[in-house]
Design a protein around this motif. Structure first.
Motif, PDB file in Angstrom:
ATOM      1  N   THR A   1       0.735  -1.077  -0.032  1.00 48.15           N
ATOM      2  CA  THR A   1       0.107   0.149   0.222  1.00 48.15           C
ATOM      3  C   THR A   1       1.160   1.288   0.001  1.00 48.15           C
ATOM      4  OG1 THR A   1      -1.877   1.160   1.149  1.00 48.15           O
ATOM      5  CG2 THR A   1      -0.207   0.136   2.374  1.00 48.15           C
ATOM      6  N   LEU A   2       0.315   2.271  -0.571  1.00 48.00           N
ATOM      7  CA  LEU A   2       0.998   3.731  -0.486  1.00 48.00           C
ATOM      8  C   LEU A   2       0.490   4.492   0.476  1.00 48.00           C
ATOM      9  CD1 LEU A   2       3.172   4.511  -2.677  1.00 48.00           C
ATOM     10  CD2 LEU A   2       1.421   5.642  -3.885  1.00 48.00           C
ATOM     11  N   TRP A   3       1.556   5.014   1.178  1.00 47.73           N
ATOM     12  CA  TRP A   3       1.024   6.187   2.214  1.00 47.73           C
ATOM     13  C   TRP A   3       0.869   7.437   1.665  1.00 47.73           C
ATOM     14  CZ3 TRP A   3       5.580   6.377   6.483  1.00 47.73           C
ATOM     15  CH2 TRP A   3       5.523   5.342   7.044  1.00 47.73           C
ATOM     16  N   ASP A   4       0.078   8.191   2.335  1.00 45.96           N
ATOM     17  CA  ASP A   4      -0.586   9.325   1.902  1.00 45.96           C
ATOM     18  C   ASP A   4       0.579  10.420   1.140  1.00 45.96           C
ATOM     19  OD1 ASP A   4      -2.973   8.447   2.725  1.00 45.96           O
ATOM     20  OD2 ASP A   4      -2.958   9.719   4.698  1.00 45.96           O
ATOM     21  N   ASP A   5       1.636  10.203   1.441  1.00 45.99           N
ATOM     22  CA  ASP A   5       2.810  10.974   0.835  1.00 45.99           C
ATOM     23  C   ASP A   5       2.887  10.777  -0.641  1.00 45.99           C
ATOM     24  OD1 ASP A   5       4.413   8.784   0.587  1.00 45.99           O
ATOM     25  OD2 ASP A   5       5.489   9.118   2.412  1.00 45.99           O
ATOM     26  N   GLY A   6       2.327   9.785  -0.987  1.00 49.26           N
ATOM     27  CA  GLY A   6       2.316   9.414  -2.629  1.00 49.26           C
ATOM     28  C   GLY A   6       3.498   8.846  -2.906  1.00 49.26           C
ATOM     29  N   TRP A   7       4.540   8.428  -2.032  1.00 50.95           N
ATOM     30  CA  TRP A   7       5.729   7.762  -2.480  1.00 50.95           C
ATOM     31  C   TRP A   7       5.976   6.455  -1.617  1.00 50.95           C
ATOM     32  CZ3 TRP A   7       8.364   8.818  -6.444  1.00 50.95           C
ATOM     33  CH2 TRP A   7       8.264  10.133  -7.131  1.00 50.95           C
ATOM     34  N   THR A   8       5.804   6.430  -0.227  1.00 51.50           N
ATOM     35  CA  THR A   8       6.211   5.347   0.504  1.00 51.50           C
ATOM     36  C   THR A   8       5.173   4.226   0.328  1.00 51.50           C
ATOM     37  OG1 THR A   8       6.829   6.896   2.239  1.00 51.50           O
ATOM     38  CG2 THR A   8       6.825   4.587   2.965  1.00 51.50           C
ATOM     39  N   ALA A   9       5.996   3.146  -0.246  1.00 52.45           N
ATOM     40  CA  ALA A   9       5.385   1.822  -0.468  1.00 52.45           C
ATOM     41  C   ALA A   9       5.728   0.691   0.695  1.00 52.45           C
ATOM     42  CB  ALA A   9       5.877   1.421  -2.028  1.00 52.45           C
ATOM     43  N   VAL A  10       4.737   0.440   1.475  1.00 54.97           N
ATOM     44  CA  VAL A  10       4.905  -0.642   2.528  1.00 54.97           C
ATOM     45  C   VAL A  10       4.156  -1.991   2.341  1.00 54.97           C
ATOM     46  CG1 VAL A  10       5.363   1.454   4.223  1.00 54.97           C
ATOM     47  CG2 VAL A  10       3.085   0.617   3.806  1.00 54.97           C
ATOM     48  N   THR A  11       4.450  -2.747   3.040  1.00 49.45           N
ATOM     49  CA  THR A  11       3.966  -4.032   3.145  1.00 49.45           C
ATOM     50  C   THR A  11       2.649  -4.130   3.740  1.00 49.45           C
ATOM     51  OG1 THR A  11       5.208  -5.015   4.671  1.00 49.45           O
ATOM     52  CG2 THR A  11       5.925  -5.380   2.612  1.00 49.45           C
ATOM     53  N   VAL A  12       1.514  -4.631   3.365  1.00 52.91           N
ATOM     54  CA  VAL A  12       0.305  -4.624   3.840  1.00 52.91           C
ATOM     55  C   VAL A  12       0.414  -5.355   5.138  1.00 52.91           C
ATOM     56  CG1 VAL A  12      -2.217  -5.455   3.915  1.00 52.91           C
ATOM     57  CG2 VAL A  12      -1.044  -4.237   1.946  1.00 52.91           C
ATOM     58  N   ASP A  13       1.218  -6.524   5.363  1.00 55.07           N
ATOM     59  CA  ASP A  13       1.101  -7.078   6.451  1.00 55.07           C
ATOM     60  C   ASP A  13       2.210  -6.866   7.409  1.00 55.07           C
ATOM     61  OD1 ASP A  13       3.264  -8.172   4.936  1.00 55.07           O
ATOM     62  OD2 ASP A  13       2.602 -10.266   4.434  1.00 55.07           O
ATOM     63  N   SER A  14       2.858  -5.842   7.231  1.00 57.49           N
ATOM     64  CA  SER A  14       4.159  -5.306   7.823  1.00 57.49           C
ATOM     65  C   SER A  14       5.289  -6.116   7.982  1.00 57.49           C
ATOM     66  CB  SER A  14       3.748  -4.870   9.342  1.00 57.49           C
ATOM     67  OG  SER A  14       2.544  -4.063   9.304  1.00 57.49           O
ATOM     68  N   SER A  15       5.542  -6.983   6.996  1.00 61.53           N
ATOM     69  CA  SER A  15       6.660  -8.113   7.008  1.00 61.53           C
ATOM     70  C   SER A  15       7.717  -7.031   6.462  1.00 61.53           C
ATOM     71  CB  SER A  15       6.425  -9.160   5.971  1.00 61.53           C
ATOM     72  OG  SER A  15       5.919  -8.667   4.803  1.00 61.53           O
ATOM     73  N   LEU A  16       9.123  -7.604   7.113  1.00 59.31           N
ATOM     74  CA  LEU A  16      10.371  -6.974   6.675  1.00 59.31           C
ATOM     75  C   LEU A  16      10.540  -7.221   4.822  1.00 59.31           C
ATOM     76  CD1 LEU A  16      12.776  -7.751   9.467  1.00 59.31           C
ATOM     77  CD2 LEU A  16      11.426  -5.802   9.171  1.00 59.31           C
ATOM     78  N   THR A  17      11.145  -6.117   4.392  1.00 63.95           N
ATOM     79  CA  THR A  17      11.431  -6.400   3.225  1.00 63.95           C
ATOM     80  C   THR A  17      13.183  -5.899   2.870  1.00 63.95           C
ATOM     81  OG1 THR A  17      11.250  -4.084   2.314  1.00 63.95           O
ATOM     82  CG2 THR A  17       9.293  -5.659   2.499  1.00 63.95           C
ATOM     83  N   ALA A  18      13.615  -6.194   1.836  1.00 65.36           N
ATOM     84  CA  ALA A  18      14.893  -5.696   1.580  1.00 65.36           C
ATOM     85  C   ALA A  18      15.302  -5.584   0.082  1.00 65.36           C
ATOM     86  CB  ALA A  18      16.153  -6.822   2.017  1.00 65.36           C
ATOM     87  N   GLN A  19      15.958  -4.666  -0.455  1.00 66.84           N
ATOM     88  CA  GLN A  19      16.391  -4.594  -1.771  1.00 66.84           C
ATOM     89  C   GLN A  19      17.831  -3.947  -1.952  1.00 66.84           C
ATOM     90  OE1 GLN A  19      14.714  -0.956  -3.397  1.00 66.84           O
ATOM     91  NE2 GLN A  19      14.475  -1.654  -5.474  1.00 66.84           N
ATOM     92  N   PHE A  20      18.260  -4.691  -3.244  1.00 67.49           N
ATOM     93  CA  PHE A  20      19.685  -4.424  -3.530  1.00 67.49           C
ATOM     94  C   PHE A  20      19.437  -3.846  -5.268  1.00 67.49           C
ATOM     95  CE2 PHE A  20      20.812  -6.621   0.282  1.00 67.49           C
ATOM     96  CZ  PHE A  20      22.147  -6.278   0.470  1.00 67.49           C
ATOM     97  N   GLU A  21      20.260  -3.015  -5.692  1.00 65.24           N
ATOM     98  CA  GLU A  21      20.248  -2.431  -7.067  1.00 65.24           C
ATOM     99  C   GLU A  21      21.747  -1.925  -7.639  1.00 65.24           C
ATOM    100  OE1 GLU A  21      18.224   1.223  -9.442  1.00 65.24           O
ATOM    101  OE2 GLU A  21      18.291   1.295  -7.289  1.00 65.24           O
ATOM    102  N   HIS A  22      21.859  -2.658  -8.688  1.00 66.23           N
ATOM    103  CA  HIS A  22      22.911  -2.028  -9.478  1.00 66.23           C
ATOM    104  C   HIS A  22      22.664  -1.464 -10.913  1.00 66.23           C
ATOM    105  CE1 HIS A  22      26.527  -2.650  -7.046  1.00 66.23           C
ATOM    106  NE2 HIS A  22      26.516  -4.200  -7.032  1.00 66.23           N
ATOM    107  N   THR A  23      23.219  -0.621 -11.591  1.00 61.29           N
ATOM    108  CA  THR A  23      23.209  -0.204 -12.842  1.00 61.29           C
ATOM    109  C   THR A  23      24.193  -0.953 -13.507  1.00 61.29           C
ATOM    110  OG1 THR A  23      22.574   2.133 -12.338  1.00 61.29           O
ATOM    111  CG2 THR A  23      23.211   1.772 -14.380  1.00 61.29           C
ATOM    112  N   ILE A  24      23.646  -1.635 -14.842  1.00 60.63           N
ATOM    113  CA  ILE A  24      24.669  -2.572 -15.594  1.00 60.63           C
ATOM    114  C   ILE A  24      24.638  -2.057 -16.953  1.00 60.63           C
ATOM    115  CG2 ILE A  24      24.054  -4.554 -13.971  1.00 60.63           C
ATOM    116  CD1 ILE A  24      22.677  -5.911 -16.350  1.00 60.63           C
TER     117      ILE A  24
END
Length: 233
Positions: free
Chosen positions: A195-218
């Protein structure tokens, strides 16, 4: 492009040294902003679509696009994009903040491995859908969910084609040497609903579970892919 990506990697490494239980994400944002400006570059997120800060900081159940504020948490993803000499460089990493349990450490480790496995699928002539296939096959071994966010083309434009799916997909298209794009899977311990917070940006899990992300430009090459945002060690 190389210079922008190298700067993004250096900035991210510096931002990671600031991750402490007593340091807020707003403090990290201010430090990142200053480092980017001092390097003669501009923080790509600032003002992009109205985004109010210079870096994205996603804490605990925040999947992505978190706005820096007074929070901290057990894990934090810092997503840095810089604009230098007409090109963008984009990279992110999830950091442990203080002591965390084994399950949290495993989530972070598996997420990074998923990104690397996606990158290993890339070379001239390869189908884009092999990225999501390799990531999904690995995730299936651990029972995590892959959140519904995508990678993207990048260069003179911040977000462009191609769209990079991190899940099984059936979209057509093949990679071409010289293409630059991001691979940035987000994994959660729970479900894929967000779901998206009212700020229009912050995306969070509905069930409040932890999330992780990694990113590279290739950069796609004739026989593989070059990671342009390789984190300094």
């Amino acid at each position: 492009m190389r210079a922008a990506c190298e700067l993004a990697a250096r900035v991210l490494e510096y931002a990671g040294t600031l991750v402490k239980p007593w340091v807020t994400t707003d403090e990290i944002d201010r430090a990142v902003h200053q480092m980017i400006i001092d390097a003669g570059a501009y923080p790509s997120p600032l003002g992009y679509g109205g985004f109010p800060k210079s870096v994205c900081t996603s804490v605990n159940e925040c999947i992505c696009h978190g706005i820096p504020d007074s929070r901290n948490g057990d894990i934090i993803n810092i997503d840095v994009t810089v604009y230098l000499n007409g090109y963008h460089g984009d990279t992110s990493r999830t950091y442990l903040c203080g002591e965390v349990d084994e399950s949290t450490m495993q989530l972070v480790k598996v997420t990074e491995e998923c990104m690397l496995r996606g990158i290993s699928a890339c070379k001239h002539g390869a189908s884009f859908k092999t990225i999501g296939q390799r990531i999904s096959e690995y995730v299936d071994e651990y029972g995590y969910s892959i959140d519904p966010f995508v990678g993207h083309g990048i260069g003179k434009i911040f977000h462009s084609e191609p769209i990079i799916w991190h899940t099984y997909d059936y979209e057509p298209g093949y990679m071409v040497a010289g293409q630059t794009f991001t691979i940035e899977p987000t994994l959660s311990m729970g479900g894929t609903q967000c779901t998206l917070w009212d700020d229009g940006w912050t995306a969070v899990t509905v069930d409040s579970s932890l999330t992780a992300q990694f990113e590279h430009t290739i950069l796609v090459t004739g026989d593989g892919a070059e990671i342009l945002t390789m984190h300094p060690r």
